[in-house]
Design an enzyme around this catalytic site. Sequence first.
Site, PDB file in Angstrom:
ATOM      1  N   ASP A 210       0.962  -1.154  -0.084  1.00 30.91           N
ATOM      2  CA  ASP A 210      -0.139  -0.011   0.021  1.00 30.91           C
ATOM      3  C   ASP A 210       0.816   1.098   0.038  1.00 30.91           C
ATOM      4  OD1 ASP A 210      -2.053   1.643   0.161  1.00 30.91           O
ATOM      5  OD2 ASP A 210      -3.063   0.998   2.042  1.00 30.91           O
TER       6      ASP A 210
ATOM      7  N   GLU B 254      -2.458   0.292  -4.329  1.00 27.80           N
ATOM      8  CA  GLU B 254      -2.280  -0.888  -3.548  1.00 27.80           C
ATOM      9  C   GLU B 254      -2.550  -2.101  -4.374  1.00 27.80           C
ATOM     10  OE1 GLU B 254      -5.285  -1.749  -0.540  1.00 27.80           O
ATOM     11  OE2 GLU B 254      -6.755  -0.256  -1.336  1.00 27.80           O
TER      12      GLU B 254
END
Length: 381
Positions: A24, A119
Amino acid sequence: MTGGADTPPDAADGSAPRRIIHIDMDAFYASVEQRDDPQLRGKPVAVGGASLRGVVAAASYEARAFGVRSAMPSVTARRLCPDLIFVRHRFDVYRAVSAQIRDIFADYTPLVEPLSLDEAYLDVTDHLWPGQTATQVAKEIRARIREATQLTASAGVSYNKFLAKLASDQNKPDGLCVITPERGPDFVLSLPVGKFHGIGPATARKMNAMGIHTGADLRAQELEFLTRRFGKSGRYYWNISRGIDHRQVRPDRIRKSVGAENTYFTDLMTLGQAHEALAPLAEKVWRHVARHELRGRTVTLKVKFSDFQQITRARTLPRMVDCEAEMLALACELADTVLPDPRGVRLLGITLSGFDHDEAPPDGQLELFGDDGLDPSPRHR
């Protein structure tokens, strides 16, 4: 894989547990802007419009320290942080950086499931060198991302997607967290249910009203109770409260919905204004679904009034929606059921879903895309 925290016991079915990494990017959009403009570094930055009707699409960590969050009205963000600097989004740049990052992922496994520009899940179970661990791979990926983009990424490593995603949130920004199978079942016990992927704000409030505040509270519920209250998502909630998640990392992840929305500088007060405003939204949605050869049965209208109350109305056909004009007509019919309203309309949105391949996800989340000038999903960019 041998030795260390990456060596879990066998799964209940006798198979070896998977090695899942969740990457992420940290405050992705805002970080790209700070990277490209040295004058923004170390300062509170919001990506989005600064107008009275603007919305924050992303906030730097300096801005988050003041309570500024994505999806927050710009006027509220400015009130919380008077020195907040607003910058316009540049999705072409964000997509280019995202492509660089995905090229790095591809060097480690073909099993990459992007969730958004910033992500992705990676399943490296069958793609490790002898003696190599998933934790080592995550560290190497983060280092390569920093070298290639001058941006930081956080990573979570675990034996399933749910825990890997939870892990990536633990040590942000620029952090790494590993949740082993030994720790997994109890790791979730003290966490608020609102932090669980798949439990959105509305569901979290519903759970809180039932006295379910933490993972431990959720685990204490019987499966029958959860399925009665939450339908088929109840089993998913029952599983994740025990650290169980059987979902596979799917590189061919199927899109659940296509939507577009717009916030208006001046409230829409008449039905005619609403009908006119829905036309460009329908055009954007249909352009996207046509390009990807998608067809859906369900049209959903989203309305946010000037007092920020939000409602949705949907209609599902027994067949696929034939064309853009029919989708627009359905959206207008839905608008006719709730408008005009004396409060005025601040935001309108149209979503098409119910595709042939559709499988309802546990969170039922609406996806909004930035690729074609549509609004990005306001999760936590």
